[in-house]
Design an enzyme around this catalytic site. Sequence first.
Site, PDB file in Angstrom:
ATOM      1  N   GLY A  54     -31.986  20.432  19.167  1.00  0.00           N
ATOM      2  CA  GLY A  54     -30.595  20.665  18.804  1.00  0.00           C
ATOM      3  C   GLY A  54     -30.140  19.732  17.705  1.00  0.00           C
ATOM      4  N   LYS A  55     -29.019  20.084  17.086  1.00  0.00           N
ATOM      5  CA  LYS A  55     -28.447  19.246  16.034  1.00  0.00           C
ATOM      6  C   LYS A  55     -26.958  19.112  16.270  1.00  0.00           C
ATOM      7  CE  LYS A  55     -27.576  20.738  11.833  1.00  0.00           C
ATOM      8  NZ  LYS A  55     -27.725  21.268  10.452  1.00  0.00           N
ATOM      9  N   GLY A  56     -26.455  17.881  16.177  1.00  0.00           N
ATOM     10  CA  GLY A  56     -25.034  17.632  16.355  1.00  0.00           C
ATOM     11  C   GLY A  56     -24.436  17.002  15.114  1.00  0.00           C
ATOM     12  N   PHE A 109     -23.629  13.979  14.638  1.00  0.00           N
ATOM     13  CA  PHE A 109     -24.080  12.613  14.365  1.00  0.00           C
ATOM     14  C   PHE A 109     -25.594  12.452  14.353  1.00  0.00           C
ATOM     15  CE2 PHE A 109     -20.170  12.322  17.110  1.00  0.00           C
ATOM     16  CZ  PHE A 109     -19.284  12.239  16.047  1.00  0.00           C
ATOM     17  N   GLY A 110     -26.334  13.542  14.597  1.00  0.00           N
ATOM     18  CA  GLY A 110     -27.781  13.433  14.639  1.00  0.00           C
ATOM     19  C   GLY A 110     -28.413  14.590  15.379  1.00  0.00           C
ATOM     20  N   VAL A 149     -30.782  16.300  18.794  1.00  0.00           N
ATOM     21  CA  VAL A 149     -31.076  16.250  20.224  1.00  0.00           C
ATOM     22  C   VAL A 149     -32.578  16.494  20.386  1.00  0.00           C
ATOM     23  CG1 VAL A 149     -30.620  17.224  22.506  1.00  0.00           C
ATOM     24  CG2 VAL A 149     -28.786  17.157  20.785  1.00  0.00           C
ATOM     25  N   LYS A 168     -29.677  12.827  23.106  1.00  0.00           N
ATOM     26  CA  LYS A 168     -28.833  12.978  21.925  1.00  0.00           C
ATOM     27  C   LYS A 168     -28.885  11.656  21.167  1.00  0.00           C
ATOM     28  CE  LYS A 168     -24.366  13.788  22.584  1.00  0.00           C
ATOM     29  NZ  LYS A 168     -23.124  14.541  22.779  1.00  0.00           N
ATOM     30  N   ASP A 206     -13.593  21.997  25.131  1.00  0.00           N
ATOM     31  CA  ASP A 206     -14.536  22.496  24.128  1.00  0.00           C
ATOM     32  C   ASP A 206     -15.519  23.470  24.770  1.00  0.00           C
ATOM     33  OD1 ASP A 206     -15.561  22.768  21.577  1.00  0.00           O
ATOM     34  OD2 ASP A 206     -16.845  20.992  21.703  1.00  0.00           O
TER      35      ASP A 206
END
Length: 358
Positions: free
Chosen positions: A17-19, A21-22, A24, A39, A134
């Site tokens: 995954g991608k968030g 701030f960086g 996963v 994360k 969210d």
Amino acid sequence: MDGEINKSMFIFKNVIGKGAFGYVWRVEKKPSRFPFAVKVMSKAKVFNMRSVDTVINEMKLLSQLKHPFIVNMNYAFQEKENLYLVSDFMVGGDLRYHLTLRQRRFSERQAQFIIACVILGLEYLHNNGILHRDVRPENILIDGKGYCKLADFGLARIWQPLNSSDTSGAPGYAAPEVLNRQNHGTEVDYFAVGIIAHELMLGKRPYPGNDRQTYKENVMKIQAELKKADTPESWNHEASDFINKCILRKPTSRLGLNGPNEVKSHVWFKDFDWQALLARKLNSPFIPSIKRKNFDRKNFILKPEEQESTLQIKMNQELLMQPSIQALFDGYKYDIDEEKRKELEREENEKKKRNKLK
């Protein structure tokens, strides 16, 4: 300290995954090789995006929460450049992946099960005075048995009566009262539940708009409503009624105003065995294949505008050399094993006290 949780205790396998701030990562903890999701968040990005309070708040909230229908935190730690939040690994991926790539629409039974899982997660949060704020398919993760859990508590907050300044929710799922910067309560989460149920039924959201302004204009333009003719032949109209009552723009009329029992008591869930679901005794009608990687690699490739320049990297390194910046992240630490040890010690001490009184 050598015994404290740190990066060397994990084998980093692959990005899942991608968030903001960086990334996963799927990892395995040594020596058991038990899988977790980590994360990894760049401190520089967190600081530059003015999100220090957000990541600290998420860690502190999760340290107080444990439930079978949320993605639980197991460890949290930091190094000079990054924060690490270690949580349950959900082999089935997120609901967004299955909505867009694998199965655009779901059967009524599948949708009902997914929504019921989300409701149980929200019931636990709301009963503890917490708004998720969210709820969307990206934040609904699926385990190997097809059970769904709520994830990502970065925008979650303990409810306060005066919270109009708190922005939350993504375009497509945010409730009207949030879009209009009004005080809001648990109803915002049930608005999002209705949107997701609509998406599971018809493969699209009732209010289009990929950016906040377009979405807001569409929400404020007209009250979306599913008619009997809109309901697929294989679905009962009670599902449409549930959706319609969740996506009401007026929060005081919305399903869920009077708490989670009102939502669970809706006619769509007539004869649904909530206790069996909570005990995980029901067979999920949608179980993702664990033989496939339930994520899309294209989502994890950095776009040119997202890649940091050499100058930016140097500036970030200089930023993180400042003790005042590092101090902002003091206390970012959690160890579930340590918490269990403390709990056992408390129980032993209580037992000794009771024995002395006898």
